[in-house]
Design an enzyme around this catalytic site. Structure first.
Site, PDB file in Angstrom:
ATOM      1  N   ARG A 245       0.837  -1.190   0.000  1.00  0.00           N
ATOM      2  CA  ARG A 245       0.000   0.000   0.000  1.00  0.00           C
ATOM      3  C   ARG A 245       0.881   1.252   0.000  1.00  0.00           C
ATOM      4  NH1 ARG A 245      -3.345  -2.761  -1.465  1.00  0.00           N
ATOM      5  NH2 ARG A 245      -5.435  -3.211  -0.658  1.00  0.00           N
ATOM      6  N   GLU A 274      -1.517   8.216  -5.073  1.00  0.00           N
ATOM      7  CA  GLU A 274      -2.206   7.615  -6.217  1.00  0.00           C
ATOM      8  C   GLU A 274      -3.543   8.325  -6.432  1.00  0.00           C
ATOM      9  OE1 GLU A 274      -2.559   3.351  -6.266  1.00  0.00           O
ATOM     10  OE2 GLU A 274      -0.670   3.092  -5.206  1.00  0.00           O
ATOM     11  N   HIS A 292       0.532   0.164  -9.772  1.00  0.00           N
ATOM     12  CA  HIS A 292      -0.374  -0.610  -8.906  1.00  0.00           C
ATOM     13  C   HIS A 292      -0.989  -1.782  -9.677  1.00  0.00           C
ATOM     14  CE1 HIS A 292      -2.983  -0.171  -5.043  1.00  0.00           C
ATOM     15  NE2 HIS A 292      -2.785  -1.438  -5.349  1.00  0.00           N
TER      16      HIS A 292
END
Length: 319
Positions: A245, A274, A292
């Site tokens: 993460r 992000e 990602h």
């Protein structure tokens, strides 16, 4: 019975749900219009990945929702306990993408160890005019075999990383506050296998002794897991990969450590801001980058789709 797969769903999952009488909607509804859309179309099941946030406001405003599904492992974009208190089923696919994420970890490790992230940028520009110079620049690569990999977080993905690392001949150390020992079964193509028990250690010990560090932990609520202090106790020339993460690593501290040579290279699949990572991170020559895509393989998405379809049908008792 309508299912909104707001962040997409593999065709195998769509077909499995459609065969049981569900109407699957894959339109991407912007976050600010999500509650309105769910109510207008009387959506009973909402499926998301990491982009869509399912917080208390959505849960309170959408009484038709019976199931919230996360295609993947972490559910930090869903207010899970609150949803369950409201009688909503919350499901995920914890094992469907483990292999894919673990393989991406090693893609980043091999890329950084042999300068692929930089040489792939420079070869098209200078390969025909300065081949010898580039060859000299990238001649100091390192091998993974025989090195120590520190796995922070020994859940399903961390254990899959350990399997690959053991197969490569690496020494594996691990840190996890919730796992004391993990038994790793390493299978080979001819049905032979070995079992290796890995006892977890305190995080500082793992950081201190690892040549490579890979992170597999949830989003952090109380600051960074890896910041300036943690970087300082690592080996000189360590490498770090984060496919968990954004926000687990202090990106400013990481850049400083890369610039000073404390960190040899980094591999990042996730970022603090992000979907707009910092330009400093994106342009750094010592960082291998992916957007990602840890769980984004055809095989993983197929498993995720089928798993979600099976769980939804079971909960709603559709046979």
């Amino acid at each position: 019975m309508k299912v909104l797969a707001n962040d997409g769903l593999d065709q195998s999952g769509i077909d499995a749900l459609t065969a049981k009488g569900f109407e699957v909607i894959t339109a991407k509804v912007p976050q600010e219009f999500l509650a309105e859309y769910i109510n207008e179309h009387k959506i009973r099941t909402l499926l998301v990945r990491s982009a869509t946030q399912v917080r208390k406001d959505i849960i309170d405003q959408c009484p038709s929702i019976e199931i919230i599904g996360r295609g993947g492992v972490g559910m930090d974009n869903i207010d899970v306990e609150y949803a369950r208190e409201k009688g909503i089923h919350v499901i995920n696919t914890p094992s469907a993408s483990s292999e894919s994420v673990a393989e991406l970890v090693f893609a980043h490790l091999f890329s950084g160890a042999r300068f692929l992230q930089e040489s792939n940028r420079k070869m098209p520009v200078k390969g025909d005019t300065d081949f010898s110079g580039l060859k000299k620049s990238y001649a100091a690569g390192i091998e993974l075999r025989g090195k120590t990999i520190g796995i922070v977080g020994m859940g399903r993905i961390g254990q899959e990383v350990a399997r690959i690392a053991l197969g490569l001949g690496m020494r594996v150390v691990a840190a996890d506050n919730n796992v004391g020992k993990a038994s790793i079964k390493v299978k080979f193509y001819n049905n032979q296998f070995i079992n290796v028990d890995i006892e977890t250690e305190p995080l500082p010990q793992v950081l201190k002794h690892s040549d490579f560090i890979t992170l597999h932990v949830p989003a952090q609520k109380d600051g960074y897991m890896i910041g300036k202090n943690e970087l300082e106790i690592m080996k000189d020339g360590v490498a770090i990969v984060n496919c968990s993460r954004g926000g687990v690593i202090d990106e400013e501290a990481l850049i400083n450590a890369l610039d000073s040579g404390k960190v040899r290279f980094a591999g990042l699949d996730v970022f603090i801001n992000e979907p707009t990572p910092s330009k400093e991170i994106l342009n750094h020559p010592k960082i291998s980058l992916t957007p990602h895509t840890g769980a984004s393989t055809l095989e993983a998405q197929d498993r995720i789709g089928l798993s979600l379809a099976e769980q939804i049908s079971s909960i709603l008792q559709i046979h």
